[in-house]
Design a protein around this motif. Structure first.
Motif, mmCIF file in Angstrom:
data_model
loop_
_atom_site.group_PDB
_atom_site.id
_atom_site.type_symbol
_atom_site.label_atom_id
_atom_site.label_comp_id
_atom_site.label_asym_id
_atom_site.label_seq_id
_atom_site.Cartn_x
_atom_site.Cartn_y
_atom_site.Cartn_z
ATOM 1 N N THR A 140 4.179 5.429 -5.909
ATOM 2 C CA THR A 140 4.186 5.285 -7.367
ATOM 3 C C THR A 140 3.077 6.109 -8.023
ATOM 4 N N GLN A 141 1.956 6.275 -7.328
ATOM 5 C CA GLN A 141 0.844 7.047 -7.890
ATOM 6 C C GLN A 141 1.055 8.545 -7.759
ATOM 7 N N LEU A 142 2.013 8.950 -6.929
ATOM 8 C CA LEU A 142 2.258 10.369 -6.702
ATOM 9 C C LEU A 142 3.029 10.955 -7.887
ATOM 10 N N LYS A 143 2.356 11.727 -8.710
ATOM 11 C CA LYS A 143 2.978 12.375 -9.860
ATOM 12 C C LYS A 143 3.230 13.842 -9.520
ATOM 13 N N TYR A 144 4.481 14.223 -9.611
ATOM 14 C CA TYR A 144 4.857 15.576 -9.194
ATOM 15 C C TYR A 144 4.326 16.618 -10.166
ATOM 16 N N SER A 145 3.698 17.639 -9.594
ATOM 17 C CA SER A 145 3.237 18.788 -10.377
ATOM 18 C C SER A 145 3.618 20.053 -9.611
ATOM 19 N N PRO A 146 4.404 20.947 -10.207
ATOM 20 C CA PRO A 146 4.845 22.155 -9.487
ATOM 21 C C PRO A 146 3.698 22.980 -8.925
ATOM 22 N N LYS A 147 2.579 23.040 -9.658
ATOM 23 C CA LYS A 147 1.456 23.859 -9.215
ATOM 24 C C LYS A 147 0.678 23.200 -8.075
ATOM 25 N N GLN A 148 0.714 21.873 -8.001
ATOM 26 C CA GLN A 148 -0.078 21.163 -6.996
ATOM 27 C C GLN A 148 0.791 20.369 -6.027
ATOM 28 N N LYS A 169 0.829 -1.206 0.000
ATOM 29 C CA LYS A 169 0.000 0.000 0.000
ATOM 30 C C LYS A 169 0.867 1.261 0.000
ATOM 31 N N LEU A 170 1.937 1.231 0.800
ATOM 32 C CA LEU A 170 2.823 2.394 0.866
ATOM 33 C C LEU A 170 3.561 2.603 -0.452
ATOM 34 N N ASN A 171 4.005 1.513 -1.058
ATOM 35 C CA ASN A 171 4.666 1.622 -2.360
ATOM 36 C C ASN A 171 3.704 2.137 -3.427
ATOM 37 N N GLN A 172 2.446 1.718 -3.314
ATOM 38 C CA GLN A 172 1.442 2.169 -4.277
ATOM 39 C C GLN A 172 1.219 3.680 -4.168
#
Length: 711
Positions: free
Chosen positions: A421-429, A415-418
Motif C-alpha cells: 500500500t505504501q508503494l507509490k508508482y513513479s516512472p522515474k523511480q 506488514k506485507l500489505n503495508q
C-alpha cells in the motif's frame, strides 16, 4: 571469481567432418568444445550437464527452417526465423561434495555445412543444368552436389558457486547481442594514442613497471575516445577474462565498501554487468531477480510456501517456463534466512529423472507444466505449486499440522500489505521503488523467522560440557534441545520444527561453528549471532526496536549503493590486455591468422575439395573457431609471473633484446613487431636508458623532458 566454469557445447566442426547421415543416426552429437578452466578430469556434474543445456532435446533445422525430426528422420515447418528458437535457461546442479552450482545457459543456432550424399539423386554432369546466374550468386552451394546447410544448436553455459543468475544473464545477453545478432560489429575501439602511451611505459619502465604506472594513472585514461582509433582483437577472450578476474575481494576497492558494482565499457552508461558482493547477507539485494516470484505468486501463497519450506515438506513446482523456477525457489529460500534448506534441491528437473520425486526425504523439485498430469498420477501426498495458476494443492496439510501461532501470521500479513500500500508508482523511480519493496519484504520475513527460532545462544553447550571428540557432531551434543523448547513461547509449534527438520539442525550446527571456529561461517549466521548478543542486554521491546532500526539502516545503505554504485571501466584493462597479447603472441599465430583470413574460394570438382570448402565455411560461421584459452588471463596484474609463467622464455628474450639494443643500437635484433617499431626511439634515447629493463624515476623524468623538447 564471478564464475567457476565457462562451457561451450556443440557440434565439433573444427576437426571432424560432419555428416547429415551421422546426425540423423545420432552418431554425431553436441559435445564439450570448450571448458575453462580446463580441469582434468572434469567434475561429474559437468560431464552430465548437456541434459540441462538442451531442455527440449537436441533439435536441428534445415536451410528452409524446417525442423529435422531425428526420430522419424523427417522434416516439419516450425519457424519463420531461426533466432526465435534461441533461449536462455537457468538451472541448479549439485556436485559430488553436495555443493550447489548455479548455471545459466544460452542456446543459439549457427550455420553448419554438412555432407549429404543424398542431396542429389545423381551426380551433376560436366555440363551444369540450367540454373539462373542470380541463384548461383546468391547461393553458390547450389552447384555443390553433396554439401547442405543446416542450423545446429550450440550452448554457452556459465557456472557459479552462488546464485548469480542476473550477472550470468547480463553477460550472456551482452555476448548474444555482440557476437550473434551484431556479428562483425563486436570490436571495441582502442585509442591509438593510448596504445602508444602504454608502449612508451613498457620501453621506459619495463613490463611490471609499466603496468604499475598505468594502474596508478588509470583515471586519466578514462577520457572520451578520439576519432583515431583501431579495432581490438581477442576481444572475446578479454571479456571471459573479466569473469575470471573479478571476485569479491578485487571488487571492494573503496573505503566505504560499496557492495554495488557496475562494470562498464568505455562509456558511463554502457553497463555490461552489475554485481553485489554482499548478496549472501540476511538483508541485501541479491544477484538474481525477485520479479518471477512476485509476478507468479500472491503474498498469501508465498507465506504458505515458506511454511512448507520451514516444515520441510515435499514440494513440486510446475511452470510452462521451467527456467524461471530456480529464480523463484531461490527467492523463497532467501526469505527463510538465517535458516537454510539442506535437503534435495532440483528446481529445474528433467522428466527423465522424475523418480527423484519418489524419494522419502524432503525436496524441492521443479518440472515443466506439460508433465503435471503424468506426475500427479504417480505421486501422492505432495505439496503441488502451479506457478502458471498461482495455486497450491497442500496434500500434506502442512499449515494444520504445524499449528503456527495465528498472531504471527496476521502480523506478517499486515506488514506485507503495508509494504504494497505504501508503494507509490513513479516512472522515474520504479526500479528504486522495486528494490525498496524487496528489501522491506525480506525484513518482514526476517522478523517472522526470528519469532520462530528466537534466541538459541543460551542453549549452545559450552566446550567444557562436551567430550573433546564430540565437538559439532550432532544436535544433542552441542545444543540443549529440551531447555530450548521449554523456554520457547510456542512450545508445541517449535517442538515440531526443532525435532523433525534438518533445517533447524543445520542452523544450530552453523551457530556452533561460529563459536568453535571449526569452519568458515555463513555471513547470515554471523549477523544473527550479533543480533542475539544484543538481545541478552536488552528487554524484548527494546530489542525489537533496536533490530528494526538496524535493519532500516541496512535497507537505506543498500538502496544508496544501488543508486550510486561503484564503477569499474574495462577500457584501461583493454589497453594492457592488447599490449600483453602483442608482446607474447605465439610465433605461428600470425601465419594462422593470415591463413584464416584468406578469402574463401568454393571448389566443387572433387570430394576432397568439397570437404575443405565445408571446413572453411564452418570455420567462418563458428564464433569460437579462433578462440584460444591461453588468452584468458588475470587482468588485474597482467604482467606478473603468474600470467607469463608459461611464456618465461619469450619474456626473457624480449627483456634481453631490449637491454642489448640499448647497449648496441647498431645491431639488428629479431624483436616483436611492436618493439621493432619503437627501435628508432630506443636508439635516439639510448643514453638515457638504464641497462636494467626497468628505468629509475630520474630516467623517466629525463626521457619525458627530452621528448617534450623534441616535440
Amino acid at each position: 571469481m564471478l564464475i567457476d566454469y565457462f562451457l561451450v557445447i556443440g557440434l565439433q566442426t573444427k576437426s571432424n567432418e560432419i555428416s547429415l547421415t551421422n546426425i540423423l543416426n545420432k552418431k554425431q552429437e553436441p559435445e564439450m568444445i570448450i571448458m575453462h578452466p580446463m580441469d582434468q578430469p572434469a567434475p561429474d556434474y559437468i560431464e552430465n550437464i548437456k541434459m540441462w543445456c538442451f531442455p527440449n532435446g537436441v533439435q536441428y533445422y534445415n536451410q528452409d527452417l524446417k525442423r529435422i525430426d531425428l526420430d522419424n528422420k523427417s522434416e516439419q515447418t516450425i519457424t519463420e526465423d531461426i533466432r526465435s528458437q534461441d533461449q536462455l535457461n537457468h538451472f541448479v546442479l549439485t556436485d559430488e561434495k553436495g555443493q550447489q552450482k548455479f548455471c545459466t545457459s544460452l542456446l543459439y543456432y549457427e550455420k553448419v555445412y554438412v555432407k549429404n550424399k543424398h542431396k542429389h539423386y545423381q551426380k551433376l554432369s560436366k555440363t551444369f543444368p540450367k540454373i539462373a546466374i542470380k541463384q548461383i550468386i546468391k547461393n553458390p552451394l547450389i552447384l555443390d552436389e553433396d554439401t547442405q546447410l543446416i542450423y545446429a544448436p550450440k550452448t554457452i553455459t556459465l557456472v557459479s558457486h552462488s546464485p548469480s543468475f542476473d550477472l550470468q544473464r547480463q553477460f550472456l545477453v551482452f555476448f548474444y547481442n555482440s557476437y550473434i545478432i551484431d556479428r562483425g560489429l563486436n570490436s571495441i575501439g582502442l585509442c591509438e594514442d593510448h596504445l602508444k602511451q602504454f608502449e612508451r611505459l613498457v620501453l621506459t619502465h619495463g613490463l611490471n613497471g609499466a603496468e604499475q604506472e598505468w594502474n596508478q594513472q588509470e583515471v586519466l585514461h578514462l577520457k572520451q575516445l578520439e576519432q583515431d582509433y583501431i579495432m581490438d582483437k581477442d576481444i572475446l577472450e578479454f571479456y571471459i577474462s573479466v569473469l575470471f578476474t573479478l571476485n569479491k575481494k578485487t571488487l571492494l576497492t573503496d573505503e566505504d565498501q560499496n557492495h554495488e558494482i557496475r562494470i562498464t565499457k568505455c562509456e558511463v552508461h554502457n553497463e555490461i554487468l552489475r554485481f553485489r558482493t554482499n548478496d549472501q547477507e540476511i538483508l541485501s539485494l541479491t544477484n538474481f531477480t525477485f520479479r518471477p516470484l512476485f509476478s507468479r505468486l500472491s503474498l498469501v501463497n508465498i507465506m504458505r510456501i515458506v511454511m512448507c519450506i520451514i516444515s520441510e515438506k515435499q514440494m513440486i513446482f510446475f511452470s510452462t517456463n521451467i527456467s524461471e523456477i530456480p529464480q523463484i525457489t531461490e527467492g523463497l529460500l532467501s526469505l527463510i534466512k538465517p535458516l537454510k534448506w539442506s535437503n534435495i534441491y532440483i528446481p529445474c528437473s528433467n522428466i527423465d529423472i522424475w523418480e527423484y520425486a519418489q524419494a522419502l526425504q524432503p525436496y524441492i523439485i521443479g518440472f515443466e507444466k506439460k508433465h503435471k498430469q503424468f506426475l500427479l498420477t504417480q505421486l501422492q501426498g505432495k505439496v503441488i505449486v502451479d506457478l502458471d495458476e498461482d495455486s497450491i494443492i497442500d496434500n500434506s496439510h502442512t499449515i494444520d499440522d504445524l499449528k503456527i501461532p495465528e498472531k504471527w501470521l496476521i502480523e506478517l500479513k499486515n506488514k506485507l500489505n503495508q509494504i504494497t500500500t505504501q508503494l507509490k508508482y513513479s516512472p522515474k523511480q520504479k526500479i528504486y521503488q522495486w528494490m525498496e519493496a524487496i528489501l522491506k519484504t525480506k525484513k518482514a520475513f526476517f522478523n517472522f523467522i526470528l519469532q520462530i527460532v528466537q534466541n538459541v545462544l543460551p542453549f549452545i553447550k559450552s566446550l567444557n560440557d562436551r567430550e573433546p571428540q564430540q565437538f559439532t557432531q550432532t544436535l544433542k551434543q552441542c545444543f540443549d534441545l529440551q531447555g530450548y523448547i521449554k523456554n520457547h513461547p510456542e512450545q508445541e509449534f517449535i517442538s515440531v520444527i526443532a525435532k523433525n527438520t534438518m533445517t533447524f539442525s543445520t542452523f544450530i550446527e552453523q551457530v556452533d561453528d561460529y563459536y568453535s571456529l571449526s569452519k568458515q561461517v555463513d555471513p547470515m549466521i554471523v549477523s544473527y549471532v550479533e543480533y542475539m548478543k544484543v538481545q541478552g542486554q536488552k528487554n524484548e521491546l527494546d530489542f525489537h526496536k533496536l533490530i528494526n532500526s538496524c535493519l532500516d539502516k541496512e535497507i537505506e545503505k543498500n538502496l544508496k549503493n544501488f543508486s550510486n554504485p561503484a564503477t569499474i571501466d574495462l577500457y584501461p584493462w583493454m589497453i594492457k590486455y592488447r599490449k600483453f597479447q602483442e608482446l607474447f603472441k605465439e610465433k605461428h599465430s600470425e601465419q594462422i591468422e593470415q591463413k584464416e583470413n584468406q578469402q574463401i574460394v568454393l571448389h566443387f570438382y572433387d570430394e576432397e575439395s568439397r570437404m575443405k570448402t565445408r571446413q572453411l565455411l564452418n570455420s567462418k560461421e563458428n564464433i569460437f573457431s579462433k578462440f584460444n584459452q591461453k588468452k584468458i588471463i588475470n587482468l588485474k596484474q597482467i604482467f606478473t609471473h603468474q600470467n607469463v609463467s608459461n611464456l618465461v622464455q619469450n619474456y626473457k628474450l624480449i627483456s634481453n633484446s631490449l637491454k642489448q639494443l640499448v647497449k648496441k643500437p647498431s645491431e639488428n635484433f629479431d624483436l616483436d613487431p611492436i618493439l621493432q617499431k619503437r627501435k628508432t626511439l630506443l636508439r635516439r634515447h639510448s643514453t638515457l636508458m638504464n641497462e636494467q629493463l626497468e628505468g629509475t624515476k630520474e630516467d623517466i623524468m629525463r626521457l619525458v623532458e627530452s621528448l617534450q623538447k623534441q616535440a
